[in-house]
Structure formats: C-alpha cells, structure tokens
Scaffold this motif. Sequence first.
Motif, PDB file in Angstrom:
ATOM      1  N   MET A 182      23.954  35.321 -70.773  1.00  0.00           N
ATOM      2  CA  MET A 182      25.196  34.681 -70.348  1.00  0.00           C
ATOM      3  C   MET A 182      26.106  35.680 -69.623  1.00  0.00           C
ATOM      4  N   VAL A 183      26.273  36.860 -70.206  1.00  0.00           N
ATOM      5  CA  VAL A 183      27.178  37.847 -69.613  1.00  0.00           C
ATOM      6  C   VAL A 183      26.646  38.341 -68.270  1.00  0.00           C
ATOM      7  N   ASN A 184      25.340  38.515 -68.150  1.00  0.00           N
ATOM      8  CA  ASN A 184      24.777  38.950 -66.866  1.00  0.00           C
ATOM      9  C   ASN A 184      25.032  37.923 -65.771  1.00  0.00           C
ATOM     10  N   ALA A 185      24.948  36.654 -66.132  1.00  0.00           N
ATOM     11  CA  ALA A 185      25.229  35.603 -65.144  1.00  0.00           C
ATOM     12  C   ALA A 185      26.688  35.654 -64.710  1.00  0.00           C
ATOM     13  N   TYR A 186      27.597  35.815 -65.666  1.00  0.00           N
ATOM     14  CA  TYR A 186      29.018  35.915 -65.324  1.00  0.00           C
ATOM     15  C   TYR A 186      29.296  37.173 -64.495  1.00  0.00           C
ATOM     16  N   LEU A 187      28.607  38.255 -64.803  1.00  0.00           N
ATOM     17  CA  LEU A 187      28.813  39.501 -64.066  1.00  0.00           C
ATOM     18  C   LEU A 187      28.422  39.322 -62.595  1.00  0.00           C
ATOM     19  N   HIS A 188      27.287  38.705 -62.369  1.00  0.00           N
ATOM     20  CA  HIS A 188      26.815  38.500 -61.001  1.00  0.00           C
ATOM     21  C   HIS A 188      27.766  37.588 -60.222  1.00  0.00           C
ATOM     22  N   LEU A 189      28.109  36.452 -60.812  1.00  0.00           N
ATOM     23  CA  LEU A 189      28.958  35.489 -60.110  1.00  0.00           C
ATOM     24  C   LEU A 189      30.393  36.002 -59.984  1.00  0.00           C
ATOM     25  N   GLY A 190      30.877  36.708 -61.013  1.00  0.00           N
ATOM     26  CA  GLY A 190      32.228  37.261 -60.945  1.00  0.00           C
ATOM     27  C   GLY A 190      32.345  38.290 -59.825  1.00  0.00           C
ATOM     28  N   LYS A 191      31.332  39.103 -59.661  1.00  0.00           N
ATOM     29  CA  LYS A 191      31.350  40.089 -58.574  1.00  0.00           C
ATOM     30  C   LYS A 191      31.355  39.390 -57.222  1.00  0.00           C
ATOM     31  N   ARG A 192      30.578  38.312 -57.095  1.00  0.00           N
ATOM     32  CA  ARG A 192      30.538  37.565 -55.840  1.00  0.00           C
ATOM     33  C   ARG A 192      31.909  36.969 -55.517  1.00  0.00           C
ATOM     34  N   ALA A 193      32.553  36.378 -56.540  1.00  0.00           N
ATOM     35  CA  ALA A 193      33.871  35.775 -56.326  1.00  0.00           C
ATOM     36  C   ALA A 193      34.900  36.839 -55.978  1.00  0.00           C
ATOM     37  N   ASP A 194      34.865  37.976 -56.684  1.00  0.00           N
ATOM     38  CA  ASP A 194      35.840  39.047 -56.436  1.00  0.00           C
ATOM     39  C   ASP A 194      35.745  39.559 -55.009  1.00  0.00           C
ATOM     40  N   ALA A 195      34.531  39.665 -54.481  1.00  0.00           N
ATOM     41  CA  ALA A 195      34.347  40.192 -53.124  1.00  0.00           C
ATOM     42  C   ALA A 195      34.975  39.297 -52.066  1.00  0.00           C
ATOM     43  N   GLY A 247      39.952  41.877 -53.055  1.00  0.00           N
ATOM     44  CA  GLY A 247      38.856  42.106 -53.983  1.00  0.00           C
ATOM     45  C   GLY A 247      37.762  42.939 -53.332  1.00  0.00           C
ATOM     46  N   GLY A 248      36.657  43.063 -54.046  1.00  0.00           N
ATOM     47  CA  GLY A 248      35.512  43.789 -53.515  1.00  0.00           C
ATOM     48  C   GLY A 248      35.712  45.273 -53.363  1.00  0.00           C
ATOM     49  N   LEU A 249      36.684  45.828 -54.113  1.00  0.00           N
ATOM     50  CA  LEU A 249      36.961  47.262 -53.970  1.00  0.00           C
ATOM     51  C   LEU A 249      35.876  48.109 -54.622  1.00  0.00           C
ATOM     52  N   LEU A 266      32.637  44.353 -65.808  1.00  0.00           N
ATOM     53  CA  LEU A 266      33.271  43.042 -65.963  1.00  0.00           C
ATOM     54  C   LEU A 266      34.752  43.094 -65.594  1.00  0.00           C
ATOM     55  N   SER A 267      35.425  44.184 -65.979  1.00  0.00           N
ATOM     56  CA  SER A 267      36.847  44.318 -65.639  1.00  0.00           C
ATOM     57  C   SER A 267      37.049  44.292 -64.128  1.00  0.00           C
ATOM     58  N   ALA A 268      36.116  44.914 -63.402  1.00  0.00           N
ATOM     59  CA  ALA A 268      36.234  44.957 -61.944  1.00  0.00           C
ATOM     60  C   ALA A 268      36.154  43.573 -61.324  1.00  0.00           C
ATOM     61  N   THR A 269      35.440  42.648 -61.966  1.00  0.00           N
ATOM     62  CA  THR A 269      35.285  41.308 -61.379  1.00  0.00           C
ATOM     63  C   THR A 269      36.550  40.460 -61.482  1.00  0.00           C
ATOM     64  N   VAL A 270      37.497  40.829 -62.353  1.00  0.00           N
ATOM     65  CA  VAL A 270      38.702  40.000 -62.517  1.00  0.00           C
ATOM     66  C   VAL A 270      39.989  40.721 -62.137  1.00  0.00           C
ATOM     67  N   ALA A 271      39.941  42.014 -61.819  1.00  0.00           N
ATOM     68  CA  ALA A 271      41.174  42.767 -61.571  1.00  0.00           C
ATOM     69  C   ALA A 271      41.946  42.198 -60.385  1.00  0.00           C
ATOM     70  N   ALA A 272      41.287  41.973 -59.251  1.00  0.00           N
ATOM     71  CA  ALA A 272      41.989  41.439 -58.075  1.00  0.00           C
ATOM     72  C   ALA A 272      42.513  40.040 -58.338  1.00  0.00           C
ATOM     73  N   PHE A 273      41.750  39.241 -59.083  1.00  0.00           N
ATOM     74  CA  PHE A 273      42.205  37.880 -59.414  1.00  0.00           C
ATOM     75  C   PHE A 273      43.456  37.917 -60.289  1.00  0.00           C
ATOM     76  N   LEU A 274      43.480  38.793 -61.284  1.00  0.00           N
ATOM     77  CA  LEU A 274      44.643  38.882 -62.165  1.00  0.00           C
ATOM     78  C   LEU A 274      45.871  39.352 -61.396  1.00  0.00           C
ATOM     79  N   GLU A 275      45.676  40.233 -60.411  1.00  0.00           N
ATOM     80  CA  GLU A 275      46.800  40.633 -59.554  1.00  0.00           C
ATOM     81  C   GLU A 275      47.262  39.461 -58.708  1.00  0.00           C
ATOM     82  N   LEU A 276      46.305  38.704 -58.166  1.00  0.00           N
ATOM     83  CA  LEU A 276      46.636  37.545 -57.324  1.00  0.00           C
ATOM     84  C   LEU A 276      47.467  36.530 -58.103  1.00  0.00           C
ATOM     85  N   ARG A 277      47.149  36.329 -59.364  1.00  0.00           N
ATOM     86  CA  ARG A 277      47.839  35.334 -60.185  1.00  0.00           C
ATOM     87  C   ARG A 277      48.994  35.950 -60.983  1.00  0.00           C
ATOM     88  N   ALA A 278      49.288  37.237 -60.747  1.00  0.00           N
ATOM     89  CA  ALA A 278      50.393  37.937 -61.423  1.00  0.00           C
ATOM     90  C   ALA A 278      50.254  37.886 -62.942  1.00  0.00           C
TER      91      ALA A 278
END
Length: 986
Positions: free
Chosen positions: A588-601, A606-608, A661-673
């Motif tokens: 489950m976590v590997n699937a979220y990691l892959h898709l989260g990285k894709r969304a972040d990019a 994102g994509g840093l 995993l943190s890298a996949t949500v950092a830009a999103f959390l900044e975007l949503r404040a």
Amino acid sequence: MRAISDGKQIDLGVRKQRFVLAMMLLDANKLVPAERLVELTWPDEAPRSARGVIHTHISRLRSVLNAADAERHGVALISNGPGYMLKCDPKSIDVNKFMDLCTASRNCQDDDGRIRVLDEALALWDGPALASVAAEEVRTRLTRHLDEARLLAMEERIDAHLRLGRHAEVIHDLTELEAEHPYRQQVVAQLMLALHRSDRGPDALSAYQKLYRRLDSELGVEPAPALRELQTRILRDDPALNLNPREKLKAGPRQLPPDVDHYTGRRQHIEQICQLLTPRDGGVLPVVAITGKPGLGKTALAVRAGRRVAAEFPDGQLFIDLQGNGLRPRDPSEVLARFLRDLGVDGADVPATLEERVGLFRDRTAGRRILVVLDNAATEQQVRSLIPGNAECAVLITSRRRLTGLDMRKLVDLDVLNQVDALALLADLVGDDRLAAADPSVRRIVELCGGLPLALRIVGTKLRSRSHLTAAALAARLEDERTRLDELVGGDREIRASFLLSYDSLDAEHQRAFRLLALMPDNGLPPWATAAVLDVDFRTSERLVEDLVDVNLVEAAPGRYRFHDLIRLYAQEKLAADDERHVARTRMVNAYLHLGKRADALLEFGGLYQFDCPPFTVDAPGVLDEIDRAPAAWLDQEHPAILEAIEHAAANGHHDLTYHLSATVAAFLELRAQWADLKRVAELSLAAARGSGSPYWKAYALFAVGLAARETRDFRKAEEYFRAGLEILPHANDPLLEVVTLLSVGVAQRLQGRWNDAARYFDGCLSVLEALDKPRWRAYTLRESGVLDRYRGEWDRAEERLRAAVDTFERLGDRRWIGATLRELGIVRRAVGDLEGSLEVLIRSRDALRGAGDLRREGAALRCLAETHRAIGALDEARACAERGLDVLELTLDSHGLACTQVVLAEVLMDADELEAARKHLDKGLAALSVSGDPRWHGKALITRGRYLMASGDAAGARTAWDEARRMLSEIGAVEAEHVGEPLGR
C-alpha cells in the motif's frame, strides 16, 4: 437547509451563507431588502461590515447556483436596487410543497388517502424549520407559522388513524408529541382517546391529570371544556368513545415482538417504511428490506415500523428470525411449515415438499391482509419462498446483506445515529440526572461508539447500573483502541460477538480481504489502493470489497471504501500475523509513494526532490490520468493517508520511507497553507535524515521546517533552520534546492525588514539560476526582488522585474502567480501616480486569484484595490473592497493579512469622518502587527495611529506615534518613511 440539483446535494457554504439563502427562499420571487437580511443575520448588533458580508454571501451563492447550472432549472439570484431577489418555481421549495400537500389532504375522500398525502408532506421535514442555520430567537420569529402548520398536519394525520381504529399504532407518536408540546390540549385529547381505546383507561386519565397540574401550577388555568368533557366520558366508560365492533381488528397471528425500550431517532425511516408497506393500487406486493452493518438496530426498527402499520394488516402479522448471521440459517421449508401451522393448518396437513408448502402458504394468504416480517435474512434464495403471492399482504425484511438480487419496492440502507439522536438515546438509557449533553465526556462516548445503537445501549446500561462509574471514566476507558471492544460488553450483549457472526459467514478469501483492509487509514482507501493492499488484480479486488460492502462490513462512498471505527478495530484484531500485516502495508505504501511523487511533480513548486521509488503495479484504470489532470485535487483526497504512512514509517524507524513520503506532500501542504502538517512531516523527515546521515535529505528537511516557521512568522526559528540548511547544501549537490533555500531565506529577511541581506540572497538566486533552465523559479525570484524594490521606492526597477515575472507566468499559464505578481505591479502603478492603470491591473489580479481559488492572496488584492479606490477618492468602493477583503481573509489563517486590511479600512473610515469605527479596526490591526515581526507594516500602522490621534485632538500623541513610525521605517529604508504624517497611501 439543503439544495438538490439533478439528484445531487449542492454545497451551500458556511452557516450564515445558508441562512441568507433560506431568507431568500422564504420570500422567493419577492424583493428582500438588504437591511432585512442584515437585521435577521445579526439580531443583536450588526457589524459595520454587515452589508459587505451579505453582498459576499450573495455573490458566493450566485457562484454556487451557476456551478449547479441553476438557470436550466429556472433559478436565478439577482441584485435589484436596495435588495436581492431569488427567482424560482415555488413548487421547487419544500415548504411550498408541504403547504400544498396539507391543502390537498383536506380534499381527500377517505382517511387512507388523507394519511398517504400527510405522510408525504411530513416526510419533507427534517427537524425544526431552519434549525441548522438560525438562532432560536430568529428561527421562532420566522417559522412560527410553519411549526404550527406542521403540528396541525400531525394532528390531522393522527385523527385519521384514530377514525380507522389504529389507536395502538399512534400512541408512541402522541407520547412524543405531548413531550414536545406539553400545553397542546388537542394532542393530550388524542392521546387520552388512543389510550382509552387500547384498554389503558388509567393511563388516559393520568395524561389528563398531568396536563391539569401543569396548567394549574404554571399558568393558573384549567383545561378546555372539551377536554374536561372527554375526561368525564372516559370515567363513565362511554361506549360512544369506542369504535364500531365491525371496525375492530379480526383475530389472526400477532407475532411481532414488543417494542424495544428507550427507542430514539429513526423517525424518517419509520415514516418511509410505513408508507412503503401500505398496499397500493396496481396489484404489486410491497417488499421492503432494511440493511446495514451489525449493531444498527435493524430488528428494532422493523418491529417498530411493523407495529405502526399492524392495523393495515388485520388478518395478522407473522415474524421469524431467519438466523442469517449464524452458521446454520433457517431452512425456508421449515419456516413455511411453522407459518402454515400459525395460519391454522393442522400439523398433519402440512405438505412434505418445499414446492407444496409454498403453494399452500400462498393459498392461505390469498384474499387476506397479512404482514410478514423476516428478520436476519441470509440470502435472496432463503427469502423468495417466504413471500406471499397476494398484493394485499406486505413483507418486511432485515439483513446484513443488501439482497440486491431480490425484487423489492425499496432497500432502506440504515446508517449510524446522528449525534443528536445518539446523545438522546444515551441520556434516555442512563437518565437525565446522570448525563448532560454538553458534557465533553458524554459527547466523546458517543463518538467512540460510532453512533451504533447496540454500542450505546451497552455503555448506557453500564452507566445506569454502576452508580460509581462516571461518564469521564468510561470515556477514558473507551479511548484506548486496544481495549475498546472489551469495554463494549454488557451481559449477553457484545459488539465483538455481533461482528463475529458476520465474519464467520465469509469464506476464506473474503476473510483475508476483511483482515488486510484493517490497514486502511482513517479516511479510507480508493479502489486502486485496495487492490494494492490485497495483492490481486483490480477487478478481483473490486469484487471482493464490493462483496464486503454487500454484507455491510465495509462502507462505500463515492470513489472510496471505509470501515466503521469499531468494525475496523475488530478487523485489526483479526489481522494478527505480523508478516501478513507488514507485506500488505508495504504494498500500500509503495503505491502511495509512486503516485504521490507523480502528483508532486505536477504542482506549481513541486518536483524539487528526486528519488527512485517502486513501480506502480496495480492495473487500476484511470488513476494516472486522474493525477495528471488534477494533481492537487488528488492530493486533497489522499494526503491524509500519506501523512498517516509518514507517522507509521517514522515510528518504526524506516528513515528512507519517512523522508521520501514527506517529499511527496511538502509542496501540496505549502499550496494549501497547512503549516502545522508541514512542520510535523518536516520534523519527522529531519529526524530520519539525521538517523540515516543523508546530507541531501537533511538539507531538504531543514528547508521545509524553515518554510513552515517563516509562514507562521517565527522568523528566528526560520532563520536558524535555513542557515543550517545552507551550511549543508554544498554537500547535497542540488542547485535547485540551493535556489529554493536562498529564495526562502531572502523572503524571510525581507519580511523582517533586513532588506540589504534579502537583496544579497535574491541576487544569489538569480546567479545560480543563470546556469539552470528553470523559468518558473527565475520568475518567482524576479517577483520577490521586485517586491523588495517596491518597498524601497525604486519604482522603475520594481516595474521592470515584475513585468518580466508576469510575462513568464503568462507563458506558463500559472493563474495564481499571474494574479499575485499583478497585485505588486498594481501597487507600483499607484505609487507613480497612474491610478487608472493601478485599478485596471489590480482588478485583473483579483479576478485571477479568485479564479485560482487563492483566498489569502485574493484578500490582499482586495486590500490593494481599496487603497487605489481611496487614492482616486471613491470612498464607497474603497470601503466595500476593504470589507470584502476582511470577509475573505477571515476564511483563511492569514492573521497578518487581516491586520493589514484592518489598518487600510481604518484609513478609509477616517476619510469618511467615522472616527470611532476607524479606531476599532485600527486597534485590532495595530495590536496584531506590533507582535508580527514585520517592521514595515507596524510602522505604517503607527502612521495611521498618528493620523487618528491628530483627528481626535491629541496632537502630542500623534507626534509621538509618527516619530516612532519614522524611526522604524527609516531603519529599514522603507519608502513610507518619507510620508510620515501624511495619509496612508501605499
């Protein structure tokens, strides 16, 4: 207060906004003055911004209606002079439907028809009118006539039932009505008559005495003459009060169990089921099934509804527990043998085969009106043989399965009790003297029981029978997830046993699926994630989980599967094997990691951070397209699961997984404040990076923690983290991360008034970017540099840099940063005297930010518009923009922007000679800015303070404020230092 369009509920926004719409609906197709909306929305004292707030709510409602294509349905919300008008078909509003149905009921030729129409009318109600949006004082004022009409409809419906001889079925309703309306003499009269006809004369007389004492002691009056006469007739046992013997129920099987004690809620379900079971013209047998997860009270609901409609079935009511939740459900042939004996067939005459028994059962029910209640059905096949062939009969089924293969009139899908009903049930079980609904412990018990009636009955009985046990102590016991199910045991009642019956009925494949899904996070899983957890192909996963939905062990929502909290705890108990748990979680976590990285990019910034992650092996159709189409929207849904995975990875020492995993949500959390969440995951990432010794991930984590600190204006911490990151960056070998960190440090320095330091960092960014093909980051750096130039009054260079940034953002199609940069450019145009140009640019900025959904920056654009309108001399427009800016910013976490806007509004109000109103806004703004760490806006607020003091006659105080402002602004080189003592203009 709800709106439905094409079968879907529309999100109408916050409570006040829904209240404004309710007011428009009550006076649909009429002009509603803005003053009336203000008066009703703030009955005590309206704020000065009230008109602006109402205008904002109207604008947002218009946007909501437009999004729902309201015009296609003939609905339009328009401004008209001093007020607003909602144009619509009156028949599309429930209150008008209700009134029309009440009128139609009085024209019905028979009581059965009258009851059907009144049931339809009353089903439109869901609690007191406007209770979800209006304060009680206002609600009563606006809806007194509606409450009276509803009560009258209830009384007319009960009168019709009494005339048909259904006195026993209405006693419960009358008891509830009498408790809600203790002075309503008509209700007491109906209750007395129903009790008398049910051979409960003493209870009828007791109801009269209770009313008599209440009226005498509290109001000093006696009951009405008609009620006193009814008491006398009951005392005399007047035969005229009874029904004609021919109207009494015929003899027949009466097998319905007794009503459960302390029954609360489900009123709408009861009304719906009773209406569905009532035989209609058309010759179709009504079959109704109640389904839902274990512990919801399906049987209790079926019994209550069955008793309500018993009078409709004078030839009897059959009831049997089919034991569908057990290991050996009842054989339909044996059930038919019992039914036939109950219907008068001698045991020796019961046929031997199932087919013959079905035929005789249908023969014995032909021409008769019998209700058949089949409790705990296992399958459609078990039930089909037990359905009569006579359309005058009715069948009511309960089952944990959905029985989708059965032809039926309605499947009633039962859910947990809402909080109000759950609190009422618990209070009723324990006794009002033991519980207070406002007690946080009581509310927590209800939450931890998940609204399940069975769980509430268990804890309610515990509290009632154990006087030493307090609500606080019980709530504390239930808090521990490891032992919560152990607490939900009372005598022969046990939540775990109820779940066990459903689990044991599953085959091995479905039991495995149930166990593994215990890993799902609190917000559930989408279908592709369930396939990853179960390690099967998408279609197989879908089949397995939908089967669990059919037996009500899993809940289905649009695009998502969830567990009820208590069922999830039970599933976790069953998932005992560590190996099984670990392997499934990894998938489950590997699937979220892959898709989260894709969304972040795909996000703006994102994509840093780059890292290799496992491939996505689930054959889930559409999920990649969904992410590519709207990455932020995908993360809106899925980031809670990623946050939970980060916490689990950190707790178990999985360092790489934590910072990946943190890298996949950092830009999103900044975007949503979402700064608190960003701070948390960044701190976990930093700890993991220190544990692994990775300089790259340590630098990344320090940057993320510093960013969260900067945006919450903790500049000391931000600088500490940023500097630590800069020291590590040479070892990280990532030029883009260096740019991002330098830029963030520069912004932090600028916000603190350390402008020379900020300029050096911005120049450093631009130098590194010369060697990188990163146009977005160059544009962002140019924007921040242009802002700094503006602060210093270097207008030409500021405009050059800001226009270059706008050009790049326009090429990239980035509406958010186009709007944000245009705002800065609009301020520059105002500063150089081009007021019309400033107005044009700022309107473009506001519209772009509104379209991007960036409330924080939209509020800032409105503030700047107010300043430009003020410079032009258009004070009404300036005030409206400033007030709307406050409304918008109140919806965000931007306390700094709110304080700045209050200062600007104070300037506008002083221009309008409203000194007292100006003082209130200025005091709030200055108090916040004095501790914000922003010397520039603090100094600007002191300029405004001086102007207010001067206008109030305190020249010495004004000079003191201006001296402090001049010192503060001069120290940082702010252009505003040149204008101390003048009205605030930039």
